[in-house]
Design an enzyme around this catalytic site. Structure first.
Site, PDB file in Angstrom:
ATOM      1  N   TYR A  52       1.059  -1.672   0.652  1.00 23.95           N
ATOM      2  CA  TYR A  52      -0.121  -0.196   0.083  1.00 23.95           C
ATOM      3  C   TYR A  52       1.287   1.254  -0.294  1.00 23.95           C
ATOM      4  CZ  TYR A  52      -5.429  -0.105  -0.229  1.00 23.95           C
ATOM      5  OH  TYR A  52      -6.290  -0.027  -0.196  1.00 23.95           O
ATOM      6  N   GLU A  54      -0.586   5.172  -0.595  1.00 27.84           N
ATOM      7  CA  GLU A  54      -1.144   5.996  -0.830  1.00 27.84           C
ATOM      8  C   GLU A  54      -0.430   7.572  -0.370  1.00 27.84           C
ATOM      9  OE1 GLU A  54      -5.874   4.249   0.359  1.00 27.84           O
ATOM     10  OE2 GLU A  54      -4.869   5.868   2.277  1.00 27.84           O
ATOM     11  N   ASP A 198      -5.531  13.220 -25.896  1.00 25.89           N
ATOM     12  CA  ASP A 198      -5.372  11.640 -25.307  1.00 25.89           C
ATOM     13  C   ASP A 198      -4.942  10.305 -26.152  1.00 25.89           C
ATOM     14  OD1 ASP A 198      -5.832   9.096 -24.883  1.00 25.89           O
ATOM     15  OD2 ASP A 198      -8.180   9.454 -23.836  1.00 25.89           O
ATOM     16  N   THR A 224      -3.214   5.529 -21.832  1.00 30.17           N
ATOM     17  CA  THR A 224      -2.608   4.450 -21.651  1.00 30.17           C
ATOM     18  C   THR A 224      -1.066   4.053 -21.947  1.00 30.17           C
ATOM     19  OG1 THR A 224      -3.684   3.228 -24.093  1.00 30.17           O
ATOM     20  CG2 THR A 224      -4.740   3.374 -21.798  1.00 30.17           C
ATOM     21  N   LYS A 227      -0.885   0.171 -24.909  1.00 31.01           N
ATOM     22  CA  LYS A 227      -1.262   0.005 -26.085  1.00 31.01           C
ATOM     23  C   LYS A 227      -0.296  -0.161 -26.903  1.00 31.01           C
ATOM     24  CE  LYS A 227      -6.071   1.375 -25.347  1.00 31.01           C
ATOM     25  NZ  LYS A 227      -6.575   2.834 -26.032  1.00 31.01           N
ATOM     26  N   ARG A 233      -1.129  -3.104 -18.555  1.00 31.19           N
ATOM     27  CA  ARG A 233      -2.787  -2.159 -18.598  1.00 31.19           C
ATOM     28  C   ARG A 233      -2.191  -1.022 -17.347  1.00 31.19           C
ATOM     29  NH1 ARG A 233      -5.302  -4.967 -21.500  1.00 31.19           N
ATOM     30  NH2 ARG A 233      -6.654  -3.463 -21.567  1.00 31.19           N
TER      31      ARG A 233
HETATM   32  C1  LIG Z   1      -7.673   2.344 -25.304  1.00 31.76           C
HETATM   33  C2  LIG Z   1      -8.386   4.567 -25.129  1.00 31.76           C
HETATM   34  C3  LIG Z   1      -8.762   5.025 -23.176  1.00 31.76           C
HETATM   35  C4  LIG Z   1      -8.972   3.959 -22.070  1.00 31.76           C
HETATM   36  O1  LIG Z   1      -8.418   2.984 -22.395  1.00 31.76           O
HETATM   37  P1  LIG Z   1      -9.309   2.222 -20.881  1.00 31.76           P
HETATM   38  O2  LIG Z   1      -7.546   1.197 -20.523  1.00 31.76           O
HETATM   39  O3  LIG Z   1      -9.654   0.530 -21.394  1.00 31.76           O
HETATM   40  O4  LIG Z   1      -9.705   2.647 -20.007  1.00 31.76           O
HETATM   41  C5  LIG Z   1      -9.022   6.405 -23.329  1.00 31.76           C
HETATM   42  N1  LIG Z   1      -8.797   6.409 -24.749  1.00 31.76           N
HETATM   43  C6  LIG Z   1      -8.814   6.530 -25.753  1.00 31.76           C
HETATM   44  C7  LIG Z   1      -8.575   7.350 -26.416  1.00 31.76           C
HETATM   45  C8  LIG Z   1      -8.681   5.414 -25.245  1.00 31.76           C
HETATM   46  O5  LIG Z   1      -8.428   3.976 -27.083  1.00 31.76           O
END
Ligand SMILES: *Cc1c(COP(=O)(O)O)cnc(C)c1O
Length: 420
Positions: A52, A54, A198, A224, A227, A233
């Protein structure tokens, strides 16, 4: 405590190994997924899972955080260096949460966000009515130009002028073209809005300099880590120094409790890998392969949304080729032949988000296996053969065999041996 996994729970190991088999023996063309390195997997499976922590490094609510501080500080330093940003919060558990934290840092409930429509390539966390974003904020959506199927910055400027958003979000999940962040900054400045990128899909490309860089133009950037960035993750929020405190407080205690220290450590490993020269070579091959796959599909008679791709993904508009075949059906036919893709809406899709008229393809995983332009024609041919012969079990069996052969020539995760 010291029994092996296969001794404690052979049942779950057996199920998990099904997925290893899929990863090894299928062609995965889902642009939001990737093969992480053995090193990332090892760190994700570390003792840090129990801690933990925080708070932030040096300011924790728990004792015993020396290693947690070390790990998180290293992750932060590496992310700052990798993207060239002032400040990074590495704690968000997922992209949705990174976005939630960013909005909470910048906005009040009911404020207006200008973001991309879901069916034109946006993301559910950008304002889907069923998502927190659509419930807490006033969402105004932009789409692509109906002719070019690309962003027309003048349309964005008009919408911004008419609706005076407090936040403009640039980025999406199914947009195959570059974003010109400098133009977006001008639009944001014209109405005094914050600009957030994003880059969940393109972070790896951006880190490797094969995609325009949002950093000089944006107030906040979320991504994220799992990807194209090829980490565990999770997600991160990046921002200018002035917003650092608001972002950190929005993540904790705003929306999360204890951070996942094992995941943060695995993020640090992934950031280190992303600074190695091989990562740049990999990402530039991801883009070259996407262009080659797009050209091959067009050559085989398919219509791609916007006519092609600049990044790692592309969308096939199935309505141009087949009247009756939905994205969902096409994706299922392909899965039966060993090719894993997403169903996806195309701009102004007449079908629902669960049926769709398109499929979305990306090259991060096949590139990770070592495939190059030559294999892209082969893969386009296998996709074409499967969809043309979709009523024939024999065709699918035949393609399945060719897929197996190809995967055998480009092995992945051999001798992993982490689960004995
Ligand atoms: C995949 C994605 C997310 C969210 O990711 P999670 O980990 O699935 O919550 C947010 N914004 C965009 C543009 C994405 O492609």
């Amino acid at each position: 405590m010291n029994r092996s996994l296969s001794e404690v729970d052979p049942q779950i190991v057996q199920i998990m190994l099904q997925d290893l088999d899929r990863l090894q023996n299928c062609l995965t063309l889902i642009p939001s997924e990737n093969y992480v390195s053995r090193a990332v997997m090892q760190m994700q499976a570390s003792v840090l899972t129990s801690k933990y922590a925080e708070g932030t490094p040096g300011a924790r609510y728990y004792n015993g955080c020396a290693a947690a501080d070390g790990v998180e500080s290293l992750a932060i330093e590496r992310a700052k260096q990798l993207f060239g940003v002032d400040h990074v919060n590495v704690q968000p558990h997922a992209g949705n949460l990174a976005n939630m934290a960013a909005y909470q840092a910048l906005l009040e409930r009911g404020d207006t966000i200008l973001s991309m429509r879901l069916d034109h390539g946006g993301h559910l966390s950008h304002g889907l009515p069923q998502n927190f974003s659509g419930q807490y904020y006033n969402i105004v959506s932009y789409g692509v130009d109906p002719e070019t199927e690309q962003i027309d910055i003048n349309m964005i400027a008009e919408l911004a002028k008419a609706h005076q958003p407090k936040l403009i979000i640039v980025g999406g999940s199914a947009y195959p073209r570059w974003f010109d962040f400098a133009q977006w900054r001008e639009v944001a400045d014209s109405v005094g809005a914050y600009l957030m990128a994003d880059i969940a899909h393109t972070a790896g490309l951006i880190a490797a300099d094969v995609h325009p860089d949002p950093v000089p133009y944006c107030d906040v950037i979320t991504t994220t880590t799992h990807k194209t960035l090829r980490g565990p993750r999770g997600a991160i929020v990046m921002c200018r120094d002035e917003l650092a405190e608001a972002v950190d407080r929005a993540v904790f205690p705003g929306i999360q409790g204890g951070p996942f220290m094992h995941t943060i450590a695995a993020k640090a490993v992934a950031f280190k890998e992303a600074m190695e020269p091989a990562f740049k070579t990999y990402q530039s091959q991801v883009v070259k392969n996407a262009k080659a796959l797009a050209e091959a599909l067009i050559g085989n008679g398919f219509r791609l949304v916007s006519g092609g791709t600049d990044n790692h993904l592309m969308l096939i508009d199935l309505t141009a080729t087949y009247k009756q075949l939905s994205g969902r059906q096409a994706a299922d036919h392909l899965e039966n032949a060993g090719i894993i893709v997403n169903k996806n809406t195309i701009p102004s899709d007449k079908r629902s988000a669960t049926t769709t008229s398109g499929i979305r393809l990306g090259t991060p995983m096949i590139t990770g296996r070592g495939m190059k332009e030559g294999e892209m024609q082969l893969i386009a041919d296998l996709i074409t053969e499967t969809l043309e012969g979709r009523r024939s079990a024999g065709t699918k069996r035949g393609v399945r065999e060719k897929v197996s052969d190809l995967c055998g020539q480009f092995p992945i995760y051999e001798d992993l041996n982490l689960w004995t």
